[in-house]
Scaffold this active site. Structure first.
Site, mmCIF file in Angstrom:
data_model
loop_
_atom_site.group_PDB
_atom_site.id
_atom_site.type_symbol
_atom_site.label_atom_id
_atom_site.label_comp_id
_atom_site.label_asym_id
_atom_site.label_seq_id
_atom_site.Cartn_x
_atom_site.Cartn_y
_atom_site.Cartn_z
ATOM 1 N N ASP A 38 0.940 -1.384 -0.016
ATOM 2 C CA ASP A 38 0.135 -0.092 -0.143
ATOM 3 C C ASP A 38 0.811 1.313 -0.134
ATOM 4 O O ASP A 38 0.473 2.372 0.365
ATOM 5 C CB ASP A 38 -1.092 0.001 0.990
ATOM 6 C CG ASP A 38 -2.110 0.861 1.167
ATOM 7 O OD1 ASP A 38 -2.425 1.357 0.164
ATOM 8 O OD2 ASP A 38 -2.572 1.421 2.187
ATOM 9 N N LYS B 295 2.220 3.350 -5.813
ATOM 10 C CA LYS B 295 1.846 2.356 -6.605
ATOM 11 C C LYS B 295 2.724 1.925 -7.755
ATOM 12 O O LYS B 295 2.459 0.593 -8.076
ATOM 13 C CB LYS B 295 0.398 3.048 -7.479
ATOM 14 C CG LYS B 295 -0.441 3.425 -6.576
ATOM 15 C CD LYS B 295 -0.715 2.572 -5.159
ATOM 16 C CE LYS B 295 -1.438 3.190 -4.066
ATOM 17 N NZ LYS B 295 -1.259 2.403 -2.651
ATOM 18 N N ASP C 134 -3.555 -3.137 -2.034
ATOM 19 C CA ASP C 134 -4.449 -2.203 -2.092
ATOM 20 C C ASP C 134 -4.368 -1.168 -3.361
ATOM 21 O O ASP C 134 -3.405 -1.014 -4.076
ATOM 22 C CB ASP C 134 -4.460 -1.224 -0.823
ATOM 23 C CG ASP C 134 -5.579 -0.463 -0.779
ATOM 24 O OD1 ASP C 134 -6.705 -0.558 -1.170
ATOM 25 O OD2 ASP C 134 -5.559 0.616 0.049
ATOM 26 N N ASN C 135 -5.554 -0.528 -3.597
ATOM 27 C CA ASN C 135 -5.674 0.557 -4.873
ATOM 28 C C ASN C 135 -5.277 -0.111 -6.242
ATOM 29 O O ASN C 135 -4.672 0.716 -6.751
ATOM 30 C CB ASN C 135 -4.668 1.564 -4.427
ATOM 31 C CG ASN C 135 -4.929 2.223 -2.976
ATOM 32 O OD1 ASN C 135 -4.348 2.111 -2.121
ATOM 33 N ND2 ASN C 135 -6.263 2.864 -2.852
ATOM 34 N N GLU D 179 -11.189 4.317 -0.476
ATOM 35 C CA GLU D 179 -11.275 4.752 0.851
ATOM 36 C C GLU D 179 -12.420 5.876 0.902
ATOM 37 O O GLU D 179 -11.975 6.899 0.293
ATOM 38 C CB GLU D 179 -9.998 4.970 1.752
ATOM 39 C CG GLU D 179 -9.011 5.735 0.824
ATOM 40 C CD GLU D 179 -8.196 4.865 0.126
ATOM 41 O OE1 GLU D 179 -8.523 3.798 -0.673
ATOM 42 O OE2 GLU D 179 -6.834 5.227 -0.042
HETATM 43 N N1 SAM Z 1 -1.364 1.516 4.675
HETATM 44 C C1 SAM Z 1 -1.712 2.764 5.160
HETATM 45 C C2 SAM Z 1 -3.244 2.619 5.631
HETATM 46 O O1 SAM Z 1 -3.983 2.072 5.124
HETATM 47 O O2 SAM Z 1 -3.540 3.285 6.564
HETATM 48 C C3 SAM Z 1 -1.795 3.939 3.935
HETATM 49 C C4 SAM Z 1 -0.503 3.897 3.387
HETATM 50 S S1 SAM Z 1 -0.355 5.293 2.234
HETATM 51 C C5 SAM Z 1 -1.537 5.061 1.053
HETATM 52 C C6 SAM Z 1 1.253 5.237 1.606
HETATM 53 C C7 SAM Z 1 2.392 5.457 2.162
HETATM 54 O O3 SAM Z 1 3.435 4.759 1.588
HETATM 55 C C8 SAM Z 1 2.858 7.022 2.550
HETATM 56 O O4 SAM Z 1 2.859 7.404 3.716
HETATM 57 C C9 SAM Z 1 4.215 6.915 1.867
HETATM 58 O O5 SAM Z 1 5.005 8.129 2.529
HETATM 59 C C10 SAM Z 1 4.681 5.701 1.804
HETATM 60 N N2 SAM Z 1 5.669 5.219 0.874
HETATM 61 C C11 SAM Z 1 5.465 5.317 -0.454
HETATM 62 N N3 SAM Z 1 6.519 4.709 -1.044
HETATM 63 C C12 SAM Z 1 7.255 4.461 -0.293
HETATM 64 C C13 SAM Z 1 8.594 3.344 -0.292
HETATM 65 N N4 SAM Z 1 9.046 3.171 -1.537
HETATM 66 N N5 SAM Z 1 9.161 2.964 1.137
HETATM 67 C C14 SAM Z 1 8.511 3.267 2.091
HETATM 68 N N6 SAM Z 1 7.339 4.179 2.234
HETATM 69 C C15 SAM Z 1 6.765 4.733 0.800
HETATM 70 MG MG MG Z 2 -4.197 2.107 -0.047
#
Ligand code: SAM
Ligand code: MG
Length: 214
Positions: A141, A144, A169-170, A199
């Site tokens: 998640d 993407k 997800d997504n 969501e």
């Molecule tokens: N899983 C969470 C929830 O459902 O409550 C939501 C996660 S949110 C959609 C995506 C998160 O992934 C963001 O906070 C972003 O900073 C982090 N993120 C994106 N790419 C990443 C990566 N390559 N490594 C670590 N974190 C990452």
């Molecule tokens: Mg998501």
């Protein structure tokens, strides 16, 4: 003074959720997102699908890619048996700081290891740094365009065993077309789509559950 959305979400938890009660934390965040501000948590509707997969798999080792404020972390960890371990990765330090407090409010800090940094850097170190052999369940998640390269990296690093489950997800909104194409056509996976909604909206989205066949 200006606050950020994650800070306002944490404040809603501290105001409306009971310490040590994970379901009240989840409820407080869902209420905040439905009544006040949309946020990128997996949310209540897809969250029920996530819960049922966690319950069915009953994993001892879980990897979550993308913690944000810890909403899905709390959902997953609250369903794990006491000996199980959830490692969650987040590369934004401001989000990680909020997530630590949300997880602690839920009383789940013993089951959760929040690791700060990028997935591409940490996945190759899971064995060495955390003594992980393989993951029973991985929840994807994060951003993407990382689903596919990180899945291939987990394969290369030997973190998947026959029967490991990937839950993504997504996959429709915002969408992960390269990942879906790979996971649905690779003979190494058996994959299934769970239709739902983005969501806190009525826009179609869903979760893709894929079994690694080895
Ligand atoms: N899983 C969470 C929830 O459902 O409550 C939501 C996660 S949110 C959609 C995506 C998160 O992934 C963001 O906070 C972003 O900073 C982090 N993120 C994106 N790419 C990443 C990566 N390559 N490594 C670590 N974190 C990452
Ligand atoms: Mg998501």
């Amino acid at each position: 003074t200006q606050t950020t959305r994650p800070q306002r979400m944490l404040a809603a938890v501290q105001k409306n959720a009971t310490r040590g009660d994970p379901r009240s934390v989840v409820k407080a965040i869902d209420q905040f997102c439905r009544q006040k501000e949309w946020a990128m948590n997996v949310g209540d509707e897809k969250g029920c699908i996530l819960d049922s997969v966690v319950t069915e798999v009953n994993p001892a080792t879980v990897l979550e890619l993308g913690t944000y404020c810890g909403y899905s972390t709390v959902r997953i960890a609250s369903l794990l048996p006491s000996n199980a371990k959830l490692i969650t990765l987040e590369f934004n330090p401001d989000y990680a700081a909020i997530a630590r407090q949300v997880i602690a409010w839920a009383g789940l800090e013993d089951k959760v290891q929040l690791v700060e940094g990028a997935s591409g850097d940490w996945i190759p170190k899971m064995k060495e740094k955390f003594g992980i052999e393989t993951f029973d369940l991985v929840f994807l998640d994060h951003w993407k365009d990382r689903y596919l390269p990180d899945t291939k990296l987990m394969e290369e690093c030997g973190l998947l065993r026959k029967g490991s489950i990937l839950l993504a997800d997504n996959v429709i909104c915002p969408g992960t077309p390269d990942y879906l194409e790979y996971i649905r056509n690779s003979p190494r996976y058996k994959s299934q789509y769970f239709k739902s909604h983005l969501e806190y909206t009525k826009v179609e989205d869903g979760l893709e559950k894929s079994v690694f066949l080895g």
